[in-house]
Design a protein around this motif. Structure first.
Motif, PDB file in Angstrom:
ATOM      1  N   LEU A 134       7.792  11.917  -1.364  1.00 57.39           N
ATOM      2  CA  LEU A 134       6.880  10.532  -1.908  1.00 57.39           C
ATOM      3  C   LEU A 134       7.915   9.621  -2.442  1.00 57.39           C
ATOM      4  O   LEU A 134       7.584   8.485  -2.437  1.00 57.39           O
ATOM      5  CB  LEU A 134       5.923  10.952  -2.792  1.00 57.39           C
ATOM      6  N   PHE A 135       8.811  10.076  -3.388  1.00 48.25           N
ATOM      7  CA  PHE A 135       9.759   9.246  -3.902  1.00 48.25           C
ATOM      8  C   PHE A 135      10.580   8.316  -2.891  1.00 48.25           C
ATOM      9  O   PHE A 135      10.746   7.167  -2.849  1.00 48.25           O
ATOM     10  CB  PHE A 135      10.879  10.045  -4.736  1.00 48.25           C
ATOM     11  N   TRP A 136      11.163   8.895  -1.774  1.00 40.78           N
ATOM     12  CA  TRP A 136      11.861   8.125  -0.745  1.00 40.78           C
ATOM     13  C   TRP A 136      10.923   7.490   0.246  1.00 40.78           C
ATOM     14  O   TRP A 136      11.523   6.429   0.545  1.00 40.78           O
ATOM     15  CB  TRP A 136      12.712   9.389   0.021  1.00 40.78           C
ATOM     16  N   PHE A 137       9.799   7.811   0.349  1.00 47.56           N
ATOM     17  CA  PHE A 137       8.693   7.154   1.160  1.00 47.56           C
ATOM     18  C   PHE A 137       8.455   5.937   0.454  1.00 47.56           C
ATOM     19  O   PHE A 137       8.193   4.927   0.886  1.00 47.56           O
ATOM     20  CB  PHE A 137       7.543   7.860   1.422  1.00 47.56           C
ATOM     21  N   ALA A 138       8.164   5.880  -0.919  1.00 52.06           N
ATOM     22  CA  ALA A 138       7.784   4.723  -1.885  1.00 52.06           C
ATOM     23  C   ALA A 138       9.109   3.791  -1.771  1.00 52.06           C
ATOM     24  O   ALA A 138       9.014   2.680  -1.898  1.00 52.06           O
ATOM     25  CB  ALA A 138       7.654   5.363  -3.076  1.00 52.06           C
ATOM     26  N   LEU A 139      10.236   4.100  -1.627  1.00 52.18           N
ATOM     27  CA  LEU A 139      11.379   3.276  -1.496  1.00 52.18           C
ATOM     28  C   LEU A 139      11.873   2.675  -0.068  1.00 52.18           C
ATOM     29  O   LEU A 139      11.820   1.521   0.244  1.00 52.18           O
ATOM     30  CB  LEU A 139      12.701   4.002  -1.931  1.00 52.18           C
ATOM     31  N   GLY A 169       0.597  -1.225   0.114  1.00 52.24           N
ATOM     32  CA  GLY A 169      -0.072  -0.085  -0.009  1.00 52.24           C
ATOM     33  C   GLY A 169       0.924   1.415   0.166  1.00 52.24           C
ATOM     34  O   GLY A 169       0.431   2.435  -0.871  1.00 52.24           O
ATOM     35  N   ILE A 170       1.890   1.276   0.795  1.00 48.94           N
ATOM     36  CA  ILE A 170       2.749   2.321   0.763  1.00 48.94           C
ATOM     37  C   ILE A 170       3.513   2.540  -0.390  1.00 48.94           C
ATOM     38  O   ILE A 170       3.585   3.615  -1.104  1.00 48.94           O
ATOM     39  CB  ILE A 170       3.963   2.246   1.963  1.00 48.94           C
ATOM     40  N   PHE A 171       4.192   1.609  -1.308  1.00 50.96           N
ATOM     41  CA  PHE A 171       4.614   1.267  -2.605  1.00 50.96           C
ATOM     42  C   PHE A 171       3.726   2.047  -3.584  1.00 50.96           C
ATOM     43  O   PHE A 171       4.014   2.798  -4.207  1.00 50.96           O
ATOM     44  CB  PHE A 171       5.297   0.075  -2.675  1.00 50.96           C
ATOM     45  N   TRP A 202       3.941  10.223  -6.545  1.00 48.39           N
ATOM     46  CA  TRP A 202       5.261  10.712  -7.394  1.00 48.39           C
ATOM     47  C   TRP A 202       5.167  10.724  -8.813  1.00 48.39           C
ATOM     48  O   TRP A 202       5.338  11.548  -9.406  1.00 48.39           O
ATOM     49  CB  TRP A 202       6.498   9.555  -6.873  1.00 48.39           C
ATOM     50  N   ILE A 203       4.299   9.615  -9.395  1.00 49.90           N
ATOM     51  CA  ILE A 203       4.147   9.752 -10.818  1.00 49.90           C
ATOM     52  C   ILE A 203       3.349  10.980 -11.227  1.00 49.90           C
ATOM     53  O   ILE A 203       3.708  11.449 -12.198  1.00 49.90           O
ATOM     54  CB  ILE A 203       3.630   8.239 -11.198  1.00 49.90           C
ATOM     55  N   VAL A 204       2.206  11.076 -10.439  1.00 52.75           N
ATOM     56  CA  VAL A 204       1.397  12.249 -10.885  1.00 52.75           C
ATOM     57  C   VAL A 204       2.148  13.710 -10.751  1.00 52.75           C
ATOM     58  O   VAL A 204       2.259  14.401 -11.590  1.00 52.75           O
ATOM     59  CB  VAL A 204       0.345  12.384  -9.828  1.00 52.75           C
ATOM     60  N   GLY A 224       9.527   2.750   2.652  1.00 50.54           N
ATOM     61  CA  GLY A 224       8.438   2.498   3.353  1.00 50.54           C
ATOM     62  C   GLY A 224       8.250   0.873   3.402  1.00 50.54           C
ATOM     63  O   GLY A 224       8.246   0.265   4.266  1.00 50.54           O
ATOM     64  N   PRO A 225       8.265   0.512   1.849  1.00 47.61           N
ATOM     65  CA  PRO A 225       8.149  -0.773   2.013  1.00 47.61           C
ATOM     66  C   PRO A 225       9.412  -1.871   2.485  1.00 47.61           C
ATOM     67  O   PRO A 225       9.342  -3.052   2.891  1.00 47.61           O
ATOM     68  CB  PRO A 225       8.035  -1.364   0.335  1.00 47.61           C
TER      69      PRO A 225
END
Length: 93
Positions: free
Chosen positions: A62-67, A10-12, A19-21, A69-70
């Motif tokens: 968001l970029f670093w959280f996506a990396l 979910g975090i990813f 981040w993509i948006v 967090g998971p």
């Protein structure tokens, strides 16, 4: 274990989508370009307003959280549980 997996997924997906948006809005000079999502941020911080600066900062967060967090839910928490279990087993033996 399924609980940690779905939290990490979910975090990813959530942070990755955010981040993509934002990267699509701020790092795509034109849709005909071959350098989409990797070109420098279009509004320079010198002439950007507050909301643009917040979005640019949020994009990095968001970029670093996506990396990270998971990584925390898929690697660090299970490793900490295994370590705790091994220490308790060693203490009881």
């Amino acid at each position: 274990m399924a609980d940690e997996f779905i939290k990490g997924l979910g975090i990813f997906t959530g942070a990755g989508l955010g981040w993509i948006v934002l990267a699509g809005w701020y790092r795509t000079p034109s849709f005909e370009s071959t350098r989409q999502l990797v070109s420098p941020v279009s509004p320079t911080p010198a002439n950007a307003d507050l909301f643009n600066l917040l979005a640019i900062g949020l994009m990095d967060v968001l970029f670093w959280f996506a990396l990270l967090g998971p990584l925390a839910f898929w690697v660090l928490l299970p490793a900490a549980r295994q370590t705790r279990k091994a220490v308790e087993d060693r203490r009881n033996a």
